[in-house]
Design a protein around this motif. Structure first.
Motif, mmCIF file in Angstrom:
data_model
loop_
_atom_site.group_PDB
_atom_site.id
_atom_site.type_symbol
_atom_site.label_atom_id
_atom_site.label_comp_id
_atom_site.label_asym_id
_atom_site.label_seq_id
_atom_site.Cartn_x
_atom_site.Cartn_y
_atom_site.Cartn_z
ATOM 1 N N TYR A 112 16.040 0.525 -9.992
ATOM 2 C CA TYR A 112 14.757 0.459 -9.282
ATOM 3 C C TYR A 112 13.605 0.388 -10.269
ATOM 4 N N LEU A 113 12.419 0.040 -9.764
ATOM 5 C CA LEU A 113 11.234 0.047 -10.614
ATOM 6 C C LEU A 113 10.999 1.455 -11.154
ATOM 7 N N SER A 114 10.552 1.538 -12.390
ATOM 8 C CA SER A 114 10.194 2.837 -12.968
ATOM 9 C C SER A 114 8.827 3.261 -12.419
ATOM 10 N N GLN A 115 8.503 4.527 -12.601
ATOM 11 C CA GLN A 115 7.202 5.016 -12.164
ATOM 12 C C GLN A 115 6.074 4.303 -12.912
ATOM 13 N N GLY B 143 0.778 -1.233 0.000
ATOM 14 C CA GLY B 143 0.000 0.000 0.000
ATOM 15 C C GLY B 143 0.806 1.278 0.000
ATOM 16 N N LEU B 144 2.101 1.211 -0.291
ATOM 17 C CA LEU B 144 2.940 2.404 -0.283
ATOM 18 C C LEU B 144 3.326 2.874 -1.689
ATOM 19 N N GLY B 145 2.537 2.509 -2.678
ATOM 20 C CA GLY B 145 2.847 2.866 -4.061
ATOM 21 C C GLY B 145 2.962 4.359 -4.282
ATOM 22 N N GLU B 146 2.020 5.121 -3.743
ATOM 23 C CA GLU B 146 2.048 6.579 -3.937
ATOM 24 C C GLU B 146 3.309 7.181 -3.325
ATOM 25 N N GLN B 147 3.721 6.660 -2.164
ATOM 26 C CA GLN B 147 4.917 7.172 -1.506
ATOM 27 C C GLN B 147 6.190 6.774 -2.263
ATOM 28 N N ILE B 148 6.196 5.579 -2.851
ATOM 29 C CA ILE B 148 7.347 5.159 -3.656
ATOM 30 C C ILE B 148 7.450 6.053 -4.894
ATOM 31 N N ILE B 149 6.327 6.375 -5.500
ATOM 32 C CA ILE B 149 6.336 7.301 -6.643
ATOM 33 C C ILE B 149 6.826 8.681 -6.206
ATOM 34 N N ALA B 150 6.402 9.149 -5.034
ATOM 35 C CA ALA B 150 6.862 10.450 -4.530
ATOM 36 C C ALA B 150 8.378 10.440 -4.339
ATOM 37 N N LYS C 204 10.547 8.543 -6.029
ATOM 38 C CA LYS C 204 11.139 8.573 -7.377
ATOM 39 C C LYS C 204 11.060 9.990 -7.963
ATOM 40 N N ASP C 205 9.899 10.645 -7.811
ATOM 41 C CA ASP C 205 9.747 12.022 -8.300
ATOM 42 C C ASP C 205 10.778 12.940 -7.649
ATOM 43 N N PHE C 206 10.939 12.808 -6.345
ATOM 44 C CA PHE C 206 11.880 13.646 -5.607
ATOM 45 C C PHE C 206 13.293 13.489 -6.172
ATOM 46 N N ILE C 207 13.683 12.269 -6.437
ATOM 47 C CA ILE C 207 15.032 12.006 -6.942
ATOM 48 C C ILE C 207 15.160 12.406 -8.403
ATOM 49 N N LEU C 208 14.269 11.923 -9.232
ATOM 50 C CA LEU C 208 14.428 12.089 -10.681
ATOM 51 C C LEU C 208 14.129 13.493 -11.176
ATOM 52 N N ASN C 209 13.307 14.237 -10.447
ATOM 53 C CA ASN C 209 12.938 15.571 -10.898
ATOM 54 C C ASN C 209 13.630 16.679 -10.125
ATOM 55 N N HIS C 210 14.618 16.316 -9.324
ATOM 56 C CA HIS C 210 15.367 17.301 -8.552
ATOM 57 C C HIS C 210 16.534 17.775 -9.403
ATOM 58 N N SER C 211 16.462 19.004 -9.860
ATOM 59 C CA SER C 211 17.414 19.503 -10.854
ATOM 60 C C SER C 211 18.859 19.493 -10.383
ATOM 61 N N LYS C 212 19.099 19.585 -9.095
ATOM 62 C CA LYS C 212 20.478 19.663 -8.614
ATOM 63 C C LYS C 212 21.126 18.293 -8.402
ATOM 64 N N LEU C 213 20.382 17.221 -8.577
ATOM 65 C CA LEU C 213 20.980 15.891 -8.446
ATOM 66 C C LEU C 213 21.684 15.538 -9.746
ATOM 67 N N SER C 214 22.777 14.821 -9.625
ATOM 68 C CA SER C 214 23.571 14.500 -10.820
ATOM 69 C C SER C 214 22.836 13.518 -11.721
ATOM 70 N N GLU C 215 23.110 13.619 -12.999
ATOM 71 C CA GLU C 215 22.533 12.685 -13.968
ATOM 72 C C GLU C 215 23.023 11.270 -13.696
ATOM 73 N N THR C 216 24.248 11.135 -13.204
ATOM 74 C CA THR C 216 24.797 9.819 -12.868
ATOM 75 C C THR C 216 23.931 9.153 -11.796
ATOM 76 N N TYR C 217 23.586 9.912 -10.754
ATOM 77 C CA TYR C 217 22.753 9.362 -9.682
ATOM 78 C C TYR C 217 21.348 9.034 -10.200
ATOM 79 N N LYS C 218 20.774 9.950 -10.965
ATOM 80 C CA LYS C 218 19.433 9.717 -11.519
ATOM 81 C C LYS C 218 19.429 8.479 -12.414
ATOM 82 N N ASN C 219 20.461 8.321 -13.231
ATOM 83 C CA ASN C 219 20.555 7.148 -14.108
ATOM 84 C C ASN C 219 20.672 5.861 -13.298
ATOM 85 N N ARG C 220 21.404 5.918 -12.185
ATOM 86 C CA ARG C 220 21.529 4.737 -11.309
ATOM 87 C C ARG C 220 20.156 4.342 -10.756
ATOM 88 N N ILE C 221 19.388 5.323 -10.319
ATOM 89 C CA ILE C 221 18.042 5.052 -9.781
ATOM 90 C C ILE C 221 17.152 4.479 -10.882
#
Length: 192
Positions: free
Chosen positions: A174-177, A144-151, A153-170
């Motif tokens: 991990y499961l995609s949205q 029942g934590l699907g919405e939180q898992i998506i949140a 992923k959104d936090f990591i993948l849509n955070h402009s200051k995180l490196s592309e290397t880290y985003k690509n690793r995620i």
């Protein structure tokens, strides 16, 4: 030993600053009610913000009597951005903790030898890391934590200051949205 500024509820030890998020995440895992879990802040965890693992002292105990740690990086620096639990939105923390609880669910049914083998494969095989991380996400969504898992992923993948290397690793490990949405829909279909 109880960590300073921590709450103990039942058999869980949790830093005060994240007790609410931990309680919400744990409420989705009734199977872990009797499982001792201690959440601790740690100075440095490589390549991650959180990490779940069995307590080494309990590896040889009966599976039902094992206890677990969830370590959380005190500070998590990616590029020039520094994160800690006070800068991460509550829903994201619940998702992250829920993911780590998914790892504990995975560990519960493994023998001591299998857990040691799991650790060795996790350290040496990217494919095995992917399998383990996707399994933890799946446990969280199925609980029942699907919405939180998506949140999360959104936090990591849509955070402009995180490196592309880290985003690509995620994205790679991990499961995609989209995959999470498919699982959420399957869970909803099963409950209706």
């Amino acid at each position: 030993m109880q960590q300073k500024d921590s709450l103990e509820f039942s058999n869980k030890i949790v830093p005060d600053i994240i007790w609410r998020e931990t309680y919400v995440a744990l409420s989705h895992y009734p199977e872990l009610k009797d499982t001792p879990i201690e959440i601790r802040f740690k100075k440095k965890i490589k390549k991650s913000f959180m990490q779940a693992q069995p307590k080494i002292s309990g590896l040889l105990k009966n599976r039902k009597n094992r206890s677990y740690f969830i370590f959380i990086n005190e500070k998590f620096k990616i590029e020039d951005e520094v994160f800690d639990v006070t800068t991460v939105p509550s829903e994201v923390l619940i998702g992250w903790i829920g993911h780590e609880l998914g790892h504990i669910m995975d560990y519960r049914d493994r023998s001591a030898a299998n857990l040691v083998w799991f650790g060795a494969k996790y350290i040496t095989s990217k494919n095995y890391i992917r399998e383990a991380e996707r399994a933890a996400d799946t446990y969280a969504v199925n609980h029942g934590l699907g919405e939180q898992i998506i949140a999360t992923k959104d936090f990591i993948l849509n955070h402009s200051k995180l490196s592309e290397t880290y985003k690509n690793r995620i994205q790679d490990l991990y499961l995609s949205q989209e995959e999470i949405m498919v699982l959420i829909n399957e869970v909803h279909e099963e409950t209706n």
